[in-house]
Design a protein around this motif. Structure first.
Motif, short mmCIF file in Angstrom:
data_model
loop_
_atom_site.label_atom_id
_atom_site.label_comp_id
_atom_site.label_asym_id
_atom_site.label_seq_id
_atom_site.Cartn_x
_atom_site.Cartn_y
_atom_site.Cartn_z
N VAL A 48 46.44 42.86 39.44
CA VAL A 48 46.03 44.09 38.75
C VAL A 48 44.50 44.20 38.74
O VAL A 48 43.94 45.28 38.97
CB VAL A 48 46.58 44.11 37.31
CG1 VAL A 48 46.00 45.28 36.51
CG2 VAL A 48 48.11 44.20 37.34
N ARG A 49 43.82 43.09 38.48
CA ARG A 49 42.34 43.11 38.51
C ARG A 49 41.83 43.49 39.90
O ARG A 49 40.79 44.15 40.03
CB ARG A 49 41.78 41.73 38.13
CG ARG A 49 41.83 41.41 36.66
CD ARG A 49 40.92 40.22 36.33
NE ARG A 49 39.51 40.54 36.53
CZ ARG A 49 38.69 39.88 37.34
NH1 ARG A 49 39.14 38.86 38.07
NH2 ARG A 49 37.43 40.23 37.44
N PHE A 50 42.54 43.05 40.93
CA PHE A 50 42.10 43.29 42.30
C PHE A 50 42.03 44.79 42.61
O PHE A 50 41.24 45.22 43.45
CB PHE A 50 43.04 42.59 43.28
CG PHE A 50 42.53 42.53 44.69
CD1 PHE A 50 41.49 41.67 45.03
CD2 PHE A 50 43.07 43.33 45.68
CE1 PHE A 50 41.02 41.61 46.33
CE2 PHE A 50 42.61 43.27 46.99
CZ PHE A 50 41.58 42.41 47.31
N ILE A 51 42.85 45.59 41.94
CA ILE A 51 42.86 47.03 42.19
C ILE A 51 41.48 47.63 41.97
O ILE A 51 41.00 48.44 42.77
CB ILE A 51 43.90 47.72 41.29
CG1 ILE A 51 45.31 47.22 41.63
CG2 ILE A 51 43.83 49.24 41.45
CD1 ILE A 51 46.37 47.68 40.63
N MET A 52 40.83 47.23 40.89
CA MET A 52 39.53 47.82 40.54
C MET A 52 38.35 46.91 40.84
O MET A 52 37.20 47.37 40.83
CB MET A 52 39.52 48.17 39.04
CG MET A 52 40.58 49.18 38.63
SD MET A 52 40.46 50.75 39.56
CE MET A 52 38.84 51.32 39.03
N HIS A 53 38.62 45.62 41.09
CA HIS A 53 37.51 44.67 41.25
C HIS A 53 37.62 43.87 42.56
O HIS A 53 37.21 42.71 42.61
CB HIS A 53 37.46 43.73 40.06
CG HIS A 53 37.31 44.43 38.74
ND1 HIS A 53 36.13 45.00 38.33
CD2 HIS A 53 38.21 44.68 37.75
CE1 HIS A 53 36.29 45.55 37.14
NE2 HIS A 53 37.54 45.37 36.77
N ALA A 54 38.18 44.49 43.59
CA ALA A 54 38.36 43.79 44.86
C ALA A 54 37.03 43.30 45.41
O ALA A 54 36.93 42.17 45.91
CB ALA A 54 39.05 44.71 45.87
N LYS A 55 36.00 44.11 45.32
CA LYS A 55 34.69 43.72 45.87
C LYS A 55 34.17 42.46 45.20
O LYS A 55 33.73 41.52 45.88
CB LYS A 55 33.69 44.87 45.69
CG LYS A 55 32.30 44.58 46.24
CD LYS A 55 31.36 45.75 46.00
CE LYS A 55 29.96 45.44 46.55
NZ LYS A 55 29.02 46.56 46.31
N HIS A 56 34.23 42.43 43.88
CA HIS A 56 33.73 41.26 43.13
C HIS A 56 34.56 40.03 43.44
O HIS A 56 34.01 38.93 43.65
CB HIS A 56 33.77 41.55 41.64
CG HIS A 56 33.51 40.36 40.77
ND1 HIS A 56 32.26 39.82 40.61
CD2 HIS A 56 34.37 39.56 40.06
CE1 HIS A 56 32.34 38.76 39.82
NE2 HIS A 56 33.60 38.58 39.47
N MET A 57 35.87 40.18 43.52
CA MET A 57 36.74 39.03 43.72
C MET A 57 36.59 38.44 45.11
O MET A 57 36.54 37.21 45.29
CB MET A 57 38.20 39.42 43.45
CG MET A 57 38.48 39.73 41.98
SD MET A 57 40.15 40.35 41.66
CE MET A 57 41.12 38.84 41.94
N ILE A 58 36.49 39.30 46.12
CA ILE A 58 36.31 38.79 47.49
C ILE A 58 34.94 38.16 47.64
O ILE A 58 34.78 37.12 48.30
CB ILE A 58 36.55 39.90 48.52
CG1 ILE A 58 38.05 40.25 48.56
CG2 ILE A 58 36.07 39.48 49.90
CD1 ILE A 58 38.42 41.32 49.56
N GLN A 59 33.92 38.76 47.03
CA GLN A 59 32.58 38.18 47.10
C GLN A 59 32.55 36.81 46.44
O GLN A 59 31.95 35.87 46.95
CB GLN A 59 31.57 39.11 46.42
CG GLN A 59 30.12 38.64 46.50
CD GLN A 59 29.60 38.59 47.93
OE1 GLN A 59 29.90 39.45 48.74
NE2 GLN A 59 28.80 37.56 48.24
N LYS A 60 33.24 36.68 45.30
CA LYS A 60 33.30 35.39 44.60
C LYS A 60 34.00 34.35 45.47
O LYS A 60 33.54 33.20 45.59
CB LYS A 60 34.05 35.56 43.28
CG LYS A 60 34.17 34.28 42.47
CD LYS A 60 34.92 34.52 41.16
CE LYS A 60 35.07 33.22 40.36
NZ LYS A 60 35.82 33.46 39.09
#
Length: 494
Positions: A48-60
Motif C-alpha cells: 500500500v505504501r508503494f502506491i504513493m511512495h514508490a520513488k522513496h522505497m526504490i531509492q532506499k
C-alpha cells in the motif's frame, strides 16, 4: 441481512485464503532483502505504501543494496530490482525465453483487459517499426517537420508583444500526437482534433487503468477489467475515422496490385503490406494504430513535457541552444541528418531524461524458469525482475553532482576521449528506452521527433515559468512520473 452477509463473508474468506496461498508462493524470495515489512501479511502494508511512495522505497533499496538485489512489494507479487553495472550486463544477456518482456508486459499493462492479447500475440506492427519506419524516415522527415511547425504555430497563439500562457503537458501531447500520426496515418487525419482526442484518451487511460487493476489481487482482475476497460469504444471510434482510408487502400491493392500508383508511404500502408490475410482488415489495422499511439504518447509526450519544464525552469540555456540550432539549420536545413548534428540539444534532452524520469522501472522481465546470477542469487520462475535507471542517474558515482541539472553534461563528455567512467555514464543514459534486443524499436524516431520539436521551439520562442526557476511538482502514480498536467509555461515569439 443474514442471507447477504453469509455469502459476502464467505467471499472475503475465500479471497483471503487464495491471496494468502498466492503470497506464500513467493517464500523462495525470502533471502532477498526487502524494502519495508516482508511478513506474509505485513508486506501488504508495504504494498500500500508503494502506491504513493514508490520513488522513496526504490531509492532506499538502491542505497542499501546498490551493487546487488532487493525486492519491493506489490499487492500480488514481489518485484526484484537489480542494480549495479555487473548485474545489469548479466541481465541484458539472458535470452527472452528465460526472462520474458512480453509476459511481464501482460502483467503490468494488464494487456488482456487494455489492448487485448491479439496485438501482443501477433505483433506485426513491431516489425513495421523496426524495419519500415527506420528505412523510410529520411523521406518522411519533411512531413513530420511540417506537422511540428503547424502544430506549435496553433498551440502557441501569436502575440505581437508580451508573453502567452500555454498548458505544457497538453501541448506536448498534442504536438507529439500530430507529429507521430503524420507518419502513422498521414495528412489530413493527423490534424484532426477528434482523432487526437481518441489517441490521447486511450493512451492515458491504458496506463491509469492498468495501474488501478494492479491494486487488486489477480482473482478479481476479470471483474475489475470488464468494469474499467475502454478498449472497445476506443477501437470502435478509431475504426470509424480510419474506415474510408483503409477501405480505399485495400480496394486499390485488390484492383491495382500491391504497388499501385500513388500509394502513400506511411504506417497504414506498411501495416497492410506485412499483415497476414486474417489481419488485413480495418479492425486489426486500427488496433495497431492505437497501440503505436500508446507507445508514442505514453513515453515521448511525457519526456517532452518534462523537457519543456526543465528548459523553462532554466531559461538561460535557451540562447546557447538557439545558436546551435541556427548554425546547423543555416548549413544543412531541416533534415533528419541535421537533427543528429545538434549535440548540445541532444545533451539537454539526455540530461532532462536523467533528471526527470517517466518510469522508475522501464525495464521489467518475467522469469519463465529459475534464473541464477553469477553471485548465486536465484530468481524463481514467475518473478518480475526490474532495473531502475533513475536511481543510478542520481548517483554521484556515475554522474558527478548528480542532483544538479547540467544541460551540457553529455556534450562535455563527448569533447575529447571519454574515460571508462564516462562511457558507462553514456551507456546508462539510454536505459530508459529498454535494454538488449527488446529495447524500444522506435527509439530513434522518438529521439529525432523530440529533438525537432525542441529545436523549432528554441529557434522561435523564448520561454519561462510564472515563478522563475520554480518547476511545478511532478505527478506520481506507482512507478510512473508525469510532468505536471495543469501547469503552464510562458512563451514569447522571438
Amino acid at each position: 441481512m443474514d442471507g447477504i452477509a453469509l455469502p459476502a463473508s464467505a467471499l472475503v474468506v475465500a479471497v483471503a485464503i487464495i491471496v494468502g496461498i498466492d503470497r506464500m508462493r513467493w517464500s523462495k524470495l525470502d533471502y532477498i532483502p526487502s524494502v519495508g515489512p516482508s511478513g506474509r501479511f505485513t508486506s501488504y502494508y508495504g504494498a500500500v505504501r508503494f502506491i504513493m511512495h514508490a520513488k522513496h522505497m526504490i531509492q532506499k533499496g538502491y542505497e542499501q543494496h546498490k551493487e546487488g538485489f532487493f525486492k519491493v512489494p506489490m499487492i500480488d507479487r514481489w518485484v526484484v530490482v537489480v542494480s549495479g553495472p555487473r548485474f545489469l550486463e548479466e541481465l541484458r544477456k539472458i535470452p527472452d525465453d528465460k526472462l520474458s518482456f512480453d509476459d511481464a508486459m501482460q502483467d503490468i499493462l494488464q494487456v488482456k483487459y487494455t489492448f487485448g492479447l491479439e496485438a501482443q500475440q501477433r505483433p506485426y506492427h513491431v516489425q513495421v517499426v523496426r524495419e519500415h519506419l527506420k528505412r523510410n524516415f529520411d523521406e518522411l522527415f519533411p512531413g513530420v517537420f511540417e506537422e511540428i511547425r503547424h502544430a506549435f504555430d496553433e498551440l502557441v497563439p501569436s502575440q505581437q508583444h508580451g508573453w502567452v500562457k500555454v498548458g505544457a503537458f497538453s501541448a506536448a501531447m498534442k504536438a507529439t500526437c500530430r507529429a507521430s500520426n503524420r507518419v502513422f496515418v498521414g495528412s489530413p487525419i493527423c490534424q484532426s482534433t477528434e482523432f487526437e482526442k481518441i489517441q490521447s484518451k486511450f493512451a492515458l487511460q491504458v496506463a491509469t487503468r492498468a495501474a488501478v487493476m494492479n491494486l487488486f489481487p489477480k482473482i478479481l482482475h476479470p471483474v475489475i477489467g470488464r468494469l474499467l476497460t475502454n478498449t472497445p469504444s476506443s477501437l470502435r471510434n478509431c475504426m470509424e475515422m480510419l474506415r474510408p482510408i483503409v477501405d480505399e487502400r485495400l480496394t486499390n491493392e485488390e484492383l491495382r496490385g500491391k504497388n499501385w500508383p500513388g500509394k502513400p508511404n506511411d504506417m497504414l500502408s506498411w501495416l497492410i503490406d506485412v499483415s497476414s490475410p486474417e489481419d488485413r482488415n480495418l479492425r486489426s489495422i486500427a488496433l495497431r494504430i492505437l497501440v503505436l499511439n500508446f507507445a508514442s504518447l505514453h513515453t515521448s509526450a511525457q519526456n517532452f513535457g518534462h523537457a519543456l519544464f526543465n528548459l523553462a525552469a532554466h531559461p538561460q540555456y535557451v540562447e546557447p541552444l538557439r545558436e546551435e540550432v541556427k548554425d546547423v539549420i543555416d548549413q544543412y536545413g531541416w533534415t533528419r541528418d541535421s537533427m543528429s548534428r545538434l549535440q548540445k540539444m541532444d545533451s539537454f534532452l539526455k540530461e532532462s531524461q536523467r533528471a526527470s524520469c517517466t518510469c522508475l522501472t522501464p525495464v521489467v522481465r518475467k522469469a519463465m524458469e529459475d534464473v541464477i546470477f553469477s553471485d548465486g542469487t536465484t530468481i524463481p520462475a514467475g518473478t518480475h525482475v526490474a532495473i531502475s535507471p533513475p536511481t543510478m542517474f542520481l548517483d554521484d558515482q556515475y554522474y558527478p553532482n548528480s542532483h544538479e541539472f547540467d544541460p551540457f553534461r553529455f556534450y562535455s563528455m563527448r569533447q575529447g576521449t571519454m574515460t571508462k567512467s564516462q562511457q558507462l555514464s553514456m551507456t546508462l543514459s539510454t536505459l530508459h528506452f529498454g535494454q538488449g534486443k527488446r529495447a524500444c524499436p522506435g527509439r530513434t524516431f522518438a529521439t529525432t521527433m523530440m529533438t525537432t520539436m525542441m529545436a523549432y521551439l528554441v529557434l522561435n520562442y523564448d520561454m519561462k515559468l510564472e515563478k522563475d526557476g520554480v518547476r511545478p511538482p511532478d505527478e506520481w502514480l506507482f512507478v510512473n512520473c508525469f510532468p505536471n498536467r495543469t501547469a503552464e509555461i510562458l512563451f514569447k515569439k522571438c
